[in-house]
Design a protein around this motif. Sequence first.
Motif, PDB file in Angstrom:
ATOM      1  N   SER A 117       0.832  -1.202   0.000  1.00  0.00           N
ATOM      2  CA  SER A 117       0.000   0.000   0.000  1.00  0.00           C
ATOM      3  C   SER A 117       0.864   1.250   0.000  1.00  0.00           C
ATOM      4  CB  SER A 117      -0.904   0.000   1.236  1.00  0.00           C
ATOM      5  OG  SER A 117      -1.522   1.262   1.398  1.00  0.00           O
ATOM      6  N   VAL A 118       0.403   2.275  -0.685  1.00  0.00           N
ATOM      7  CA  VAL A 118       1.137   3.536  -0.724  1.00  0.00           C
ATOM      8  C   VAL A 118       0.808   4.414   0.484  1.00  0.00           C
ATOM      9  CG1 VAL A 118      -0.601   4.863  -1.997  1.00  0.00           C
ATOM     10  CG2 VAL A 118       1.836   5.379  -2.287  1.00  0.00           C
ATOM     11  N   TYR A 119      -0.167   4.019   1.283  1.00  0.00           N
ATOM     12  CA  TYR A 119      -0.548   4.817   2.445  1.00  0.00           C
ATOM     13  C   TYR A 119       0.620   4.972   3.403  1.00  0.00           C
ATOM     14  CZ  TYR A 119      -3.035   6.112   6.719  1.00  0.00           C
ATOM     15  OH  TYR A 119      -3.448   6.743   7.868  1.00  0.00           O
ATOM     16  N   ARG A 120       0.931   6.242   3.744  1.00  0.00           N
ATOM     17  CA  ARG A 120       2.030   6.549   4.655  1.00  0.00           C
ATOM     18  C   ARG A 120       3.319   5.853   4.213  1.00  0.00           C
ATOM     19  NH1 ARG A 120       0.529   6.242  10.848  1.00  0.00           N
ATOM     20  NH2 ARG A 120       2.304   7.642  10.918  1.00  0.00           N
ATOM     21  N   TYR A 121       3.643   6.027   2.969  1.00  0.00           N
ATOM     22  CA  TYR A 121       4.785   5.340   2.358  1.00  0.00           C
ATOM     23  C   TYR A 121       6.111   5.722   3.004  1.00  0.00           C
ATOM     24  CZ  TYR A 121       5.207   9.871   0.121  1.00  0.00           C
ATOM     25  OH  TYR A 121       5.309  11.211  -0.097  1.00  0.00           O
ATOM     26  N   TYR A 122       6.126   6.847   3.701  1.00  0.00           N
ATOM     27  CA  TYR A 122       7.364   7.344   4.297  1.00  0.00           C
ATOM     28  C   TYR A 122       7.684   6.655   5.621  1.00  0.00           C
ATOM     29  CZ  TYR A 122       3.537   9.843   6.478  1.00  0.00           C
ATOM     30  OH  TYR A 122       2.357  10.137   7.089  1.00  0.00           O
ATOM     31  N   ASN A 123       6.727   5.867   6.117  1.00  0.00           N
ATOM     32  CA  ASN A 123       6.877   5.231   7.424  1.00  0.00           C
ATOM     33  C   ASN A 123       7.476   3.838   7.258  1.00  0.00           C
ATOM     34  OD1 ASN A 123       6.610   4.062   9.936  1.00  0.00           O
ATOM     35  ND2 ASN A 123       4.602   4.946  10.332  1.00  0.00           N
ATOM     36  N   PRO A 124       8.677   3.594   7.777  1.00  0.00           N
ATOM     37  CA  PRO A 124       9.299   2.283   7.586  1.00  0.00           C
ATOM     38  C   PRO A 124       8.519   1.142   8.221  1.00  0.00           C
ATOM     39  CG  PRO A 124      10.589   3.655   9.099  1.00  0.00           C
ATOM     40  CD  PRO A 124       9.548   4.536   8.506  1.00  0.00           C
ATOM     41  N   SER A 125       7.726   1.419   9.238  1.00  0.00           N
ATOM     42  CA  SER A 125       7.016   0.335   9.917  1.00  0.00           C
ATOM     43  C   SER A 125       5.944  -0.296   9.043  1.00  0.00           C
ATOM     44  CB  SER A 125       6.392   0.851  11.216  1.00  0.00           C
ATOM     45  OG  SER A 125       5.378   1.793  10.931  1.00  0.00           O
ATOM     46  N   GLY A 126       5.561   0.387   7.963  1.00  0.00           N
ATOM     47  CA  GLY A 126       4.521  -0.153   7.104  1.00  0.00           C
ATOM     48  C   GLY A 126       5.017  -1.053   5.987  1.00  0.00           C
ATOM     49  N   TYR A 127       6.308  -1.274   5.928  1.00  0.00           N
ATOM     50  CA  TYR A 127       6.870  -2.088   4.848  1.00  0.00           C
ATOM     51  C   TYR A 127       6.875  -3.566   5.238  1.00  0.00           C
ATOM     52  CZ  TYR A 127       7.921   1.938   2.056  1.00  0.00           C
ATOM     53  OH  TYR A 127       7.794   3.061   1.276  1.00  0.00           O
ATOM     54  N   ASP A 128       6.493  -4.384   4.259  1.00  0.00           N
ATOM     55  CA  ASP A 128       6.337  -5.816   4.504  1.00  0.00           C
ATOM     56  C   ASP A 128       7.647  -6.587   4.373  1.00  0.00           C
ATOM     57  OD1 ASP A 128       3.490  -5.219   2.556  1.00  0.00           O
ATOM     58  OD2 ASP A 128       3.422  -5.635   4.702  1.00  0.00           O
ATOM     59  N   TYR A 129       8.503  -6.135   3.479  1.00  0.00           N
ATOM     60  CA  TYR A 129       9.727  -6.877   3.183  1.00  0.00           C
ATOM     61  C   TYR A 129      10.924  -5.936   3.136  1.00  0.00           C
ATOM     62  CZ  TYR A 129       6.082 -10.051   1.601  1.00  0.00           C
ATOM     63  OH  TYR A 129       4.945 -10.827   1.522  1.00  0.00           O
ATOM     64  N   TRP A 130      12.074  -6.455   3.590  1.00  0.00           N
ATOM     65  CA  TRP A 130      13.301  -5.673   3.639  1.00  0.00           C
ATOM     66  C   TRP A 130      14.475  -6.480   3.119  1.00  0.00           C
ATOM     67  CZ3 TRP A 130      13.614  -0.627   5.300  1.00  0.00           C
ATOM     68  CH2 TRP A 130      12.475  -0.095   5.913  1.00  0.00           C
ATOM     69  N   GLY A 131      15.410  -5.769   2.498  1.00  0.00           N
ATOM     70  CA  GLY A 131      16.667  -6.390   2.139  1.00  0.00           C
ATOM     71  C   GLY A 131      17.606  -6.388   3.325  1.00  0.00           C
ATOM     72  N   GLN A 132      18.793  -6.924   3.116  1.00  0.00           N
ATOM     73  CA  GLN A 132      19.765  -7.048   4.201  1.00  0.00           C
ATOM     74  C   GLN A 132      20.550  -5.761   4.436  1.00  0.00           C
ATOM     75  OE1 GLN A 132      20.305  -8.019   1.147  1.00  0.00           O
ATOM     76  NE2 GLN A 132      22.395  -7.407   0.656  1.00  0.00           N
ATOM     77  N   GLY A 133      20.488  -4.856   3.480  1.00  0.00           N
ATOM     78  CA  GLY A 133      21.190  -3.589   3.610  1.00  0.00           C
ATOM     79  C   GLY A 133      22.550  -3.606   2.953  1.00  0.00           C
ATOM     80  N   THR A 134      22.983  -2.431   2.521  1.00  0.00           N
ATOM     81  CA  THR A 134      24.307  -2.271   1.933  1.00  0.00           C
ATOM     82  C   THR A 134      24.917  -0.982   2.469  1.00  0.00           C
ATOM     83  OG1 THR A 134      25.557  -2.243  -0.151  1.00  0.00           O
ATOM     84  CG2 THR A 134      23.436  -1.097  -0.156  1.00  0.00           C
ATOM     85  N   GLN A 135      26.181  -1.052   2.833  1.00  0.00           N
ATOM     86  CA  GLN A 135      26.846   0.088   3.464  1.00  0.00           C
ATOM     87  C   GLN A 135      27.301   1.096   2.416  1.00  0.00           C
ATOM     88  OE1 GLN A 135      27.577   0.740   6.923  1.00  0.00           O
ATOM     89  NE2 GLN A 135      28.163   2.741   6.083  1.00  0.00           N
ATOM     90  N   VAL A 136      26.995   2.343   2.678  1.00  0.00           N
ATOM     91  CA  VAL A 136      27.505   3.461   1.876  1.00  0.00           C
ATOM     92  C   VAL A 136      28.289   4.359   2.815  1.00  0.00           C
ATOM     93  CG1 VAL A 136      26.897   5.509   0.558  1.00  0.00           C
ATOM     94  CG2 VAL A 136      25.657   3.367   0.180  1.00  0.00           C
ATOM     95  N   THR A 137      29.540   4.594   2.481  1.00  0.00           N
ATOM     96  CA  THR A 137      30.401   5.456   3.285  1.00  0.00           C
ATOM     97  C   THR A 137      30.953   6.554   2.397  1.00  0.00           C
ATOM     98  OG1 THR A 137      31.032   3.591   4.699  1.00  0.00           O
ATOM     99  CG2 THR A 137      32.400   5.571   4.800  1.00  0.00           C
ATOM    100  N   VAL A 138      30.731   7.799   2.818  1.00  0.00           N
ATOM    101  CA  VAL A 138      31.200   8.956   2.059  1.00  0.00           C
ATOM    102  C   VAL A 138      32.262   9.659   2.896  1.00  0.00           C
ATOM    103  CG1 VAL A 138      30.563  11.053   0.836  1.00  0.00           C
ATOM    104  CG2 VAL A 138      28.914   9.170   1.031  1.00  0.00           C
ATOM    105  N   SER A 139      33.460   9.719   2.379  1.00  0.00           N
ATOM    106  CA  SER A 139      34.551  10.357   3.110  1.00  0.00           C
ATOM    107  C   SER A 139      34.679  11.824   2.720  1.00  0.00           C
ATOM    108  CB  SER A 139      35.860   9.632   2.819  1.00  0.00           C
ATOM    109  OG  SER A 139      36.190   9.727   1.444  1.00  0.00           O
ATOM    110  N   SER A 140      35.105  12.618   3.680  1.00  0.00           N
ATOM    111  CA  SER A 140      35.220  14.068   3.434  1.00  0.00           C
ATOM    112  C   SER A 140      36.591  14.429   2.884  1.00  0.00           C
ATOM    113  CB  SER A 140      34.955  14.830   4.733  1.00  0.00           C
ATOM    114  OG  SER A 140      35.847  14.404   5.726  1.00  0.00           O
TER     115      SER A 140
END
Length: 122
Positions: A99-122
């Motif tokens: 559902s697109v309802y409150r799409y900005y809220n992470p708690s409403g998502y049914d499925y998640w990936g494992q994540g990938t690290q992004v590191t930006v150096s200054s």
Amino acid sequence: QVQLVESGGGLVQAGGSLRLSCAASGLSFSSYVMGWFRQAPGKEREVVAVNWSGGTSYADSVKGRFTISRDNGKNTVGLQMNSLKPEDTAVYYCAARSSVYRYYNPSGYDYWGQGTQVTVSS
């Protein structure tokens, strides 16, 4: 079984670019809202960009720098990140919801990936 698999993270200097990709399987991809979220150490998970049929939304902090795209034929969603800043450093997650309802809220998502690290150096 639904799977979301992210790729493309890494280390980049400030001002550089990275492209993240998320490959989805086990769901009717074209009908799902697909989002990218990120979580920095000590901070809450926050929305970065979301795409659904007929719409796209970005966090104010990434507008004009990041672009979300999806390929329904390949069941993939991408995140092109340009002009990266050190404050973009985080683990980035791909997520899916029906559902697109409150799409900005992470708690409403049914499925998640494992994540990938992004590191930006200054």
